[in-house]
Design an enzyme around this catalytic site. Sequence first.
Site, short mmCIF file in Angstrom:
data_model
loop_
_atom_site.label_atom_id
_atom_site.label_comp_id
_atom_site.label_asym_id
_atom_site.label_seq_id
_atom_site.Cartn_x
_atom_site.Cartn_y
_atom_site.Cartn_z
N ASP A 194 0.88 -1.17 0.00
CA ASP A 194 0.00 0.00 0.00
C ASP A 194 0.91 1.22 0.00
O ASP A 194 1.65 1.43 0.96
CB ASP A 194 -0.87 0.03 1.26
CG ASP A 194 -1.95 -1.05 1.22
OD1 ASP A 194 -2.05 -1.76 0.20
OD2 ASP A 194 -2.69 -1.18 2.21
N ASP A 215 -14.22 -5.33 -3.68
CA ASP A 215 -14.28 -5.25 -2.22
C ASP A 215 -15.66 -5.74 -1.80
O ASP A 215 -16.66 -5.08 -2.10
CB ASP A 215 -14.08 -3.81 -1.74
CG ASP A 215 -12.66 -3.31 -2.00
OD1 ASP A 215 -11.78 -4.15 -2.26
OD2 ASP A 215 -12.45 -2.08 -1.96
#
Lengths: 214, 257
Positions: free
Chosen positions: B12, B131
């Site tokens: 990330d 997601d």
Amino acid sequence: MSSVAVIDYGMGNLHSIVKALQHAAPEVDVICVSDAASILQADRVVFPGVGAIRDCMQALTESGLSRVIRQVALNKPLLGICLGMQALLTDSEENGGIKCLDIFPGHVKHFSDSLKNQEGETLKIPHMGWNQVHQTQKHPLWDNIQQDSRFYFVHSYYAQPDTSALIAATTQYPEAFACALAQDNVFAVQFHPEKSQAVGLQLLNNFLHWDGEV
Amino acid sequence: MSLAKRIIPCLDVDNGRVVKGVKFVDIRDAGDPVEIARRYDREGADEITFLDITATHDNRDTIVHVVEQVASEVFIPLTVGGGIRTLDDIRRMLNAGADKVGINSAAVFNPDFVREAAERFGSQCIVVAIDAKKVSQNGEYDRWEIFTHGGRKTTGIDAIAWAKKMVDFGAGEILLTSMDRDGTREGFDLPLTRAISEAVTVPVIASGGVGCLDHLADGVIQGKADAVLAASIFHFAEFTINQAKQHMASRGIEVRL
């Protein structure tokens, strides 16, 4: 200083292959070109490709590069990669059937939708990831590469040459298919050596030192 | 002899630094992305995924530079996700040296974007990131829906139907994250992973919740995932990629060693 030309015919990004060639043999001059003269002047030629075969053949025909590749295939070390391998066959069943360069007699077929693995599960398409490459003939491009090493693949179509004498390696998914073809000064692979870490760089290094003799 | 299951460390990246949060808060600095990518490559990572979580458009160039640097010396597939909204965004990432891009929210707002992207650049480089969050109650059949904005906004779209649709539109791979499990270290949502993997013809990457090496193996064996993605267990050097692979191999999973 020897040189290698990476053929740029507008099909995707050539950053990885150029960087990998530079890394594999820093002493070699790597050029990324689309004009016939530069390609014909280079000592060796890499013919890469991703995407769909119709767009690929159209770009090659319109630019006149199909003629150049045929000429290179007559006398110079040539390495086809992925779609660049498939384009060397006679034709492909992708996009409803497309005529290709016919340097390797044979056809390009789609993996069957109903492929099952040993556990009876449906195999995923594209065939994506690291699979074993089983060398079926001795070749300078396999120097210092262990039998059954894993290379990175991503494709939904595969080459089926008319004669098994052309096959330099096979991979199982789940049946064995030709993942490398060789004939005289031309070598072609379905996998991506530029994305296959150390073994991939070794294959590129072998190519960059290959005189085209078997 | 067959195709190896892949281990994909995920970085990330926020403003050029690798960070890891738990359920999108408590962000911890984990280092320089280029250095970390190099280490993962040495340890035997099968691919590397960068998720650009930089909020502002101005800082987008940072991720392009990170990808360029990594692609010049790391020769395994690289995926970049986060903020991919236009064909031009995709082109920039591919030109920087990415092999695939992850499309998430933009696919939800405009599914045709996935179709256009696949037609232009080929399905092999289009990863649709999903997601998903469980919406069924105890006692009901399992049901998951798609969420956007880091799991804060529901869309009312069924996750399995959505995954199938994205494959029809040209996705070459699905990156599936369980929003219930992400950052919890409790393991993947295995029923979700299995349901999606069995519903689509393309490879599925399981993501969200890895806390130990058994979770990775469970994702493949019970979740039927083709690849497993994890972040924090690798960043803070709890485990190396090689240890993860050895462990998966010990549980009978084919890996590249």
